[in-house]
Design an enzyme around this catalytic site. Structure first.
Site, PDB file in Angstrom:
ATOM      1  N   THR A 199       0.811  -1.221   0.000  1.00 10.41           N
ATOM      2  CA  THR A 199       0.000   0.000   0.000  1.00 10.41           C
ATOM      3  C   THR A 199       0.843   1.268   0.000  1.00 10.41           C
ATOM      4  O   THR A 199       0.283   2.375  -0.104  1.00 10.41           O
ATOM      5  CB  THR A 199      -0.917   0.029   1.236  1.00 10.41           C
ATOM      6  OG1 THR A 199      -0.097  -0.067   2.419  1.00 10.41           O
ATOM      7  CG2 THR A 199      -1.913  -1.117   1.208  1.00 10.41           C
ATOM      8  N   LYS A 200       2.158   1.138   0.122  1.00  6.56           N
ATOM      9  CA  LYS A 200       3.017   2.315   0.225  1.00  6.56           C
ATOM     10  C   LYS A 200       3.470   2.786  -1.163  1.00  6.56           C
ATOM     11  O   LYS A 200       3.420   2.032  -2.134  1.00  6.56           O
ATOM     12  CB  LYS A 200       4.233   2.022   1.110  1.00  6.56           C
ATOM     13  CG  LYS A 200       3.861   1.572   2.527  1.00  6.56           C
ATOM     14  CD  LYS A 200       2.992   2.593   3.238  1.00  6.56           C
ATOM     15  CE  LYS A 200       2.753   2.263   4.701  1.00  6.56           C
ATOM     16  NZ  LYS A 200       1.875   1.106   4.905  1.00  6.56           N
ATOM     17  N   ASN A 201       3.951   4.030  -1.232  1.00  3.92           N
ATOM     18  CA  ASN A 201       4.383   4.603  -2.507  1.00  3.92           C
ATOM     19  C   ASN A 201       5.466   3.756  -3.166  1.00  3.92           C
ATOM     20  O   ASN A 201       5.438   3.515  -4.370  1.00  3.92           O
ATOM     21  CB  ASN A 201       4.923   6.019  -2.299  1.00  3.92           C
ATOM     22  CG  ASN A 201       3.865   7.008  -1.859  1.00  3.92           C
ATOM     23  OD1 ASN A 201       2.803   6.628  -1.373  1.00  3.92           O
ATOM     24  ND2 ASN A 201       4.148   8.288  -2.010  1.00  3.92           N
TER      25      ASN A 201
END
Length: 382
Positions: free
Chosen positions: A187-189
């Site tokens: 879910t992180k960049n």
């Protein structure tokens, strides 16, 4: 019921930049799969060089990085750790598992980050550390927090899980505290599926961190030729990610600026489109002047009530768009509430009840984003 004629827009979609499988194949061909190989070293060297960390250690998750930070504190019974209530369970569990007493702080009224005045309120002679979370990749008010840390001789830990490539004034987030934890969850960049990083900015923790990272042994020093054999010399655990994870991460790091620019473009599009909603009482993300650069990790709206928030989420779902709320306050959670004896934390409850996150990911097309924007605006104008 959701409309079957419209394409589904998820909240998040992991983005592959192109070289992930190539680098994984390279790692496999080298025959070093278990971690601390060429790709691990490449990633760690990058963070030490580009971010200025004294030491950077890849971990198998952001949670693991926080657990390493807690181990480094050598917490004793009665030691207290201050942290925000509006955060994920990992921020708390890492220190609770070491026997710390948790002191939960409220958020600021204009953004979900920890309020410096709350930290000041909670400090006692038993306080050992303060954990700050840079929510949505937006910096906490570090300038107001650091004097408290210095005055009381505390350890500052940055939970920078969401904050890669974000800044406080001229300093990268994660480079300010004694220790910092990053996440590379899907879910992180910047993603490796799972994975994390412990950043060590205080040299007093550097050597021991590597030992804890290597299951309590001096194995890394042995392979560098610094000791004749490796042995069990301290506590530790299995914190290293595999070379597969590190290889995937390296491909992502190579394209970090392209990912950052795309997300900021999408974030700004939302901000401009929803500016009129502030006139009817909704809150948009507040970016303080000291948060000189953020990374577009989350775009959220703060609705006027929990009922309105739920109606908006359902309205979007009816159009095959997934929007979601976020953290539920830890101090009032089913697990911790029986143990909590402090005051009500109204701002944390406020964000838990009214904040909604909109889809934001690299492959979200302009047409899809326009559809989301129109759906939200229609909810408030019809």
């Amino acid at each position: 019921m959701p409309s079957t004629s419209l394409d589904y827009i998820p909240f998040n979609k992991p983005y592959l930049v192109g070289n992930e499988l190539r680098y994984i194949a390279e790692a496999a061909a080298l025959g070093k799969l278990s971690g601390n190989g060429i790709f691990t070293q490449r990633c760690q060297d990058f963070f030490q060089r580009e971010y200025g960390f004294t030491r950077a250690l890849l971990t198998n998750s952001g949670t693991a990085a926080l657990e390493m930070a807690a181990l480094l504190l050598d917490l004793q019974p009665g030691d207290e750790v201050i942290l925000p209530s509006f955060t994920f369970t990992s921020t708390a569990n890492a220190f609770l598992l070491r026997g710390a007493t948790l002191r939960f702080a409220d958020s600021s009224p204009d953004h979900p980050n920890i309020a410096p005045a709350e930290i000041a309120r909670l400090i006692t002679p038993k306080t050992r550390a303060v954990v700050v979370v840079h929510y949505a990749g937006v910096a906490c008010d570090i300038a107001a927090i650091l004097p408290l840390i210095e005055q009381h001789n505390l350890v500052l830990i940055e939970d920078a899980a969401q904050a890669i490539e974000s800044y406080h004034l001229t300093r990268r987030l994660g480079s300010i505290g004694h220790l910092a934890a990053f996440s590379f969850h899907e879910t992180k960049n910047i993603s490796a599926g799972e994975g994390g990083l412990l950043a060590i900015n205080d040299s007093q923790f550097a050597d021991r961190a590597e030992i804890i990272w290597e299951k309590g042994t001096n194995r890394a020093a042995f392979f560098r030729g610094e000791t004749a054999k490796y042995q069990w010399v301290d506590i530790g655990s299995s914190f290293l990610p595999s070379e597969m994870t590190a290889a995937f991460l390296w491909a992502q790091l190579e394209q970090r600026q392209r990912i950052l620019q795309r997300r900021l473009q999408q974030w700004t599009t939302y901000e401009q489109a929803f500016a009129p909603l502030a006139g009817i009482g909704l809150q948009l993300p507040f970016i303080p002047a000291y948060a000189s650069a953020h990374n577009g990790h989350i775009f959220y709206l703060i609705c006027r009530s929990v009922e309105e928030r739920q109606q908006l989420i359902q309205h979007l779902a009816d159009q095959n768009i997934l929007a979601v709320f976020h953290y539920q306050p830890l101090h009032s959670s089913p697990y911790f509430h029986p143990r909590y004896a402090g005051p009500a934390l109204g701002q944390a409850e406020n964000y838990a009840q009214r904040l909604v996150r909109l889809p934001l990911y690299f492959e979200l097309s302009e047409q899809q984003q326009t559809r989301i924007i129109n759906c939200v605006l229609n909810f408030y104008t019809t």
